[in-house]
Every structure is written in structure tokens, then in C-alpha cells.
Scaffold this motif. Sequence first.
Motif, mmCIF file in Angstrom:
data_model
loop_
_atom_site.group_PDB
_atom_site.id
_atom_site.type_symbol
_atom_site.label_atom_id
_atom_site.label_comp_id
_atom_site.label_asym_id
_atom_site.label_seq_id
_atom_site.Cartn_x
_atom_site.Cartn_y
_atom_site.Cartn_z
ATOM 1 N N LEU A 151 0.807 -1.205 0.000
ATOM 2 C CA LEU A 151 0.000 0.000 0.000
ATOM 3 C C LEU A 151 0.846 1.264 0.000
ATOM 4 N N ARG A 152 2.158 1.121 0.054
ATOM 5 C CA ARG A 152 3.046 2.285 0.022
ATOM 6 C C ARG A 152 3.240 2.817 -1.391
ATOM 7 N N ILE A 153 2.999 1.996 -2.392
ATOM 8 C CA ILE A 153 3.104 2.448 -3.776
ATOM 9 C C ILE A 153 1.838 3.250 -4.079
ATOM 10 N N GLN A 154 2.017 4.468 -4.557
ATOM 11 C CA GLN A 154 0.880 5.326 -4.860
ATOM 12 C C GLN A 154 0.003 4.680 -5.935
ATOM 13 N N PRO A 173 -8.653 -0.743 4.042
ATOM 14 C CA PRO A 173 -7.657 -0.006 3.251
ATOM 15 C C PRO A 173 -7.278 -0.699 1.944
ATOM 16 N N LYS A 174 -7.314 -2.026 1.887
ATOM 17 C CA LYS A 174 -7.000 -2.731 0.640
ATOM 18 C C LYS A 174 -8.090 -2.482 -0.394
ATOM 19 N N TRP A 175 -9.343 -2.517 0.054
ATOM 20 C CA TRP A 175 -10.465 -2.258 -0.851
ATOM 21 C C TRP A 175 -10.351 -0.841 -1.409
#
Length: 79
Positions: free
Chosen positions: A4-7, A63-65
Amino acid sequence: MTDLRIQPKEKAKQLVNKIYQPMGHLGCSKSSDEMWYWAKERVKEQLKELIEEIPMYQGELNPKWKYWNDVIGELNEMQ
């Protein structure tokens, strides 16, 4: 595992390139623009299937969704 760190914008480009680049090596008879559009549409199809499998809420917005929906949003804006 999702990083999730990759924009989302960068992730969208990364995913499209994974499909787009091999098409050029295969000598596809389509223009670069057509191949890019085709690759982008395939990525969107796959992400929509992925999102269907991720619960939207787990007490709060997952947050993944949200991340993968943001990536789809970037794909929709991408030329």
C-alpha cells in the motif's frame, strides 16, 4: 501481498506495463495507443474481480479495498 506504500497512480502504470510491454515484443499489428488502451482495459477487468473478493468494511473502510478502487480511478484518468 499488496504494498500500500506504492501510490495508486504508480501502481496503475506498473500493472498496465506488465501487459503492454510483452505485446510489443510479440510484434502485435496494432498501434501503441491501441495496445495501451487494450492493456489498461484488461487491468481494470482484473481489478474489478479482485475488489469483489475483498470485504469493503472490517469495522471501518478496508484499506486494501480503498487502495484498489483508487488504482481503478487512476486507470480511468490515465491516457
